[in-house]
Design a protein around this motif. Structure first.
Motif, PDB file in Angstrom:
ATOM      1  N   ARG A  15       0.840  -1.212   0.000  1.00 10.74           N
ATOM      2  CA  ARG A  15       0.000   0.000   0.000  1.00 10.74           C
ATOM      3  C   ARG A  15       0.868   1.252   0.000  1.00 10.74           C
ATOM      4  O   ARG A  15       0.594   2.210  -0.732  1.00 10.74           O
ATOM      5  CB  ARG A  15      -0.915   0.011   1.230  1.00 10.74           C
ATOM      6  CG  ARG A  15      -2.049  -0.987   1.209  1.00 10.74           C
ATOM      7  CD  ARG A  15      -2.990  -0.747   2.379  1.00 10.74           C
ATOM      8  NE  ARG A  15      -3.933  -1.849   2.519  1.00 10.74           N
ATOM      9  CZ  ARG A  15      -3.752  -2.901   3.318  1.00 10.74           C
ATOM     10  NH1 ARG A  15      -2.639  -2.981   4.059  1.00 10.74           N
ATOM     11  NH2 ARG A  15      -4.652  -3.854   3.390  1.00 10.74           N
ATOM     12  N   GLN A  68      -5.564 -10.534  -2.320  1.00  7.90           N
ATOM     13  CA  GLN A  68      -5.611  -9.323  -1.501  1.00  7.90           C
ATOM     14  C   GLN A  68      -4.885  -8.170  -2.188  1.00  7.90           C
ATOM     15  O   GLN A  68      -5.319  -7.017  -2.111  1.00  7.90           O
ATOM     16  CB  GLN A  68      -4.995  -9.605  -0.128  1.00  7.90           C
ATOM     17  CG  GLN A  68      -5.797 -10.579   0.716  1.00  7.90           C
ATOM     18  CD  GLN A  68      -5.077 -10.959   2.001  1.00  7.90           C
ATOM     19  OE1 GLN A  68      -4.041 -11.622   1.988  1.00  7.90           O
ATOM     20  NE2 GLN A  68      -5.615 -10.524   3.126  1.00  7.90           N
ATOM     21  N   SER A 109      -7.134  -6.714  -4.765  1.00 10.68           N
ATOM     22  CA  SER A 109      -8.156  -5.879  -4.142  1.00 10.68           C
ATOM     23  C   SER A 109      -7.597  -4.507  -3.769  1.00 10.68           C
ATOM     24  O   SER A 109      -8.242  -3.477  -4.010  1.00 10.68           O
ATOM     25  CB  SER A 109      -8.699  -6.581  -2.886  1.00 10.68           C
ATOM     26  OG  SER A 109      -9.647  -5.770  -2.225  1.00 10.68           O
ATOM     27  N   ILE A 110      -6.396  -4.486  -3.216  1.00  7.88           N
ATOM     28  CA  ILE A 110      -5.751  -3.227  -2.854  1.00  7.88           C
ATOM     29  C   ILE A 110      -5.516  -2.370  -4.103  1.00  7.88           C
ATOM     30  O   ILE A 110      -5.769  -1.164  -4.108  1.00  7.88           O
ATOM     31  CB  ILE A 110      -4.418  -3.486  -2.133  1.00  7.88           C
ATOM     32  CG1 ILE A 110      -4.677  -4.054  -0.729  1.00  7.88           C
ATOM     33  CG2 ILE A 110      -3.574  -2.207  -2.037  1.00  7.88           C
ATOM     34  CD1 ILE A 110      -3.426  -4.520  -0.022  1.00  7.88           C
ATOM     35  N   SER A 111      -5.044  -3.003  -5.160  1.00  6.96           N
ATOM     36  CA  SER A 111      -4.768  -2.280  -6.409  1.00  6.96           C
ATOM     37  C   SER A 111      -6.036  -1.637  -6.954  1.00  6.96           C
ATOM     38  O   SER A 111      -6.029  -0.485  -7.389  1.00  6.96           O
ATOM     39  CB  SER A 111      -4.166  -3.234  -7.446  1.00  6.96           C
ATOM     40  OG  SER A 111      -2.946  -3.782  -6.988  1.00  6.96           O
ATOM     41  N   THR A 112      -7.129  -2.397  -6.917  1.00  6.76           N
ATOM     42  CA  THR A 112      -8.407  -1.869  -7.401  1.00  6.76           C
ATOM     43  C   THR A 112      -8.847  -0.671  -6.579  1.00  6.76           C
ATOM     44  O   THR A 112      -9.273   0.357  -7.119  1.00  6.76           O
ATOM     45  CB  THR A 112      -9.489  -2.960  -7.363  1.00  6.76           C
ATOM     46  OG1 THR A 112      -9.078  -4.072  -8.174  1.00  6.76           O
ATOM     47  CG2 THR A 112     -10.815  -2.422  -7.883  1.00  6.76           C
ATOM     48  N   LYS A 113      -8.745  -0.786  -5.258  1.00 12.67           N
ATOM     49  CA  LYS A 113      -9.153   0.315  -4.374  1.00 12.67           C
ATOM     50  C   LYS A 113      -8.277   1.552  -4.571  1.00 12.67           C
ATOM     51  O   LYS A 113      -8.756   2.682  -4.454  1.00 12.67           O
ATOM     52  CB  LYS A 113      -9.099  -0.141  -2.923  1.00 12.67           C
ATOM     53  CG  LYS A 113     -10.160  -1.172  -2.557  1.00 12.67           C
ATOM     54  CD  LYS A 113     -10.010  -1.633  -1.117  1.00 12.67           C
ATOM     55  CE  LYS A 113     -11.056  -2.690  -0.774  1.00 12.67           C
ATOM     56  NZ  LYS A 113     -10.898  -3.200   0.620  1.00 12.67           N
ATOM     57  N   LYS A 114      -7.006   1.329  -4.854  1.00  7.96           N
ATOM     58  CA  LYS A 114      -6.071   2.442  -5.034  1.00  7.96           C
ATOM     59  C   LYS A 114      -6.145   3.038  -6.442  1.00  7.96           C
ATOM     60  O   LYS A 114      -5.542   4.076  -6.713  1.00  7.96           O
ATOM     61  CB  LYS A 114      -4.637   1.974  -4.761  1.00  7.96           C
ATOM     62  CG  LYS A 114      -4.367   1.565  -3.316  1.00  7.96           C
ATOM     63  CD  LYS A 114      -4.329   2.762  -2.395  1.00  7.96           C
ATOM     64  CE  LYS A 114      -3.919   2.359  -0.992  1.00  7.96           C
ATOM     65  NZ  LYS A 114      -3.922   3.513  -0.063  1.00  7.96           N
TER      66      LYS A 114
END
Length: 285
Positions: free
Chosen positions: A166, A216, A219-224
């Protein structure tokens, strides 16, 4: 609520990417039957890379780096990044990561770009995070990040690895706001077939855990709001382990393995170009 047209390009991108990966997997099966080694001979003899033809950035002597300390390694990367920042080569792409990125054969990197390799053997996510400032002054179009396997081998928890990921994404987004950031999945290992000197530590990391970590990470990449390139399924056999023909020791990649990676980068580039043409304003859905 009606579906907004603005959301289509992103969903279309992921759909096209998935279809491209499936297509690539089929192609790889055909390549295997026709002997990848023969194909590799054709590729290396017929293709060149801008990095080798350009005076701006000198391809490093990778073999010599085996004798370098970590700090000496970092100092060399600083020098190479400074050349890139001073010369501003066109279509700059950066590989940031560990030995898997470091040993990417320059002649196999996709053409039409200038490549700056910022990989260090044995690198961890924390180490990469702490040295991202090295290439602050460069102006890359794309930054490809692959990091995490060494963290797992050293016993780091998923939480620590993901938190570092992140922070890496946050830093790159802030420092390079116009660059595309592409987070690449952690690759599998060959399990019991591995011959790497640290095999015991490698076997302590189940490939199932790597898959979960990748989910995971996606998912982080998508949210960012950054891209995620799932290389993992391209390298696995029926048992979910790294395929024998794609590795030299169960952890590092063979020339055939780098051909697979190269092909994925090429397909990604083609899909991204189509996406940009369809959405030239760069709006996010």
């Amino acid at each position: 609520m009606s579906t907004s047209a603005k959301t289509f390009p992103i969903w279309a991108f992921f759909s096209l990417l998935t279809n491209g990966i499936l297509m690539l997997a089929v192609i790889l099966l055909i390549w295997q039957q026709q002997r990848l080694s023969a194909f590799f001979g054709i590729v290396t003899s017929s293709e060149s890379i801008n990095l080798n033809n350009s005076p701006q950035i000198v391809t490093p002597d990778l073999g010599r780096r085996h004798q370098l300390t970590y700090q000496e390694w970092v100092d060399i990367l600083k020098q190479e990044a400074k050349v890139a920042s001073d010369q501003h080569p066109g279509h700059l792409s950066i590989l940031a990561g560990d030995s898997l990125s470091l040993w990417f054969p320059p002649e196999l990197l996709p053409e039409g770009k200038t490549w700056l390799n910022q990989g260090i053997s044995g690198e961890t996510s924390n180490g990469l995070l702490n040295r991202l400032k090295i290439f602050d002054r460069t102006q890359p179009e794309v930054i490809f990040v692959m990091i995490g396997i060494n963290d797992l081998i050293r016993g780091m928890s998923n939480g620590v690895i993901l938190d570092n990921q992140r922070q890496i994404i946050n830093y790159l987004q802030k420092t390079h706001p116009t660059a595309q950031i592409v987070v690449q999945s952690i690759l599998p290992h060959a399990a019991e077939e591995a011959t790497w000197k640290g095999k015991d530590k490698l076997l302590a990391v189940a490939n199932s855990r790597i898959r979960e970590l990748n989910q995971q990470l996606q998912s982080i990449s998508t949210k960012k709001g950054v891209k995620y390139l799932d290389l993992y399924p391209l390298f696995t056999n029926k048992q979910g382990n790294l395929r024998r023909e794609f590795t030299t020791d169960g952890l590092h990649l063979s020339p055939e393995g780098y051909i697979v990676w190269r092909s994925a980068l090429q397909i990604y580039g083609e899909i991204e170009l189509k996406s940009q043409r369809q959405n030239p304003s760069g709006e996010k859905g």
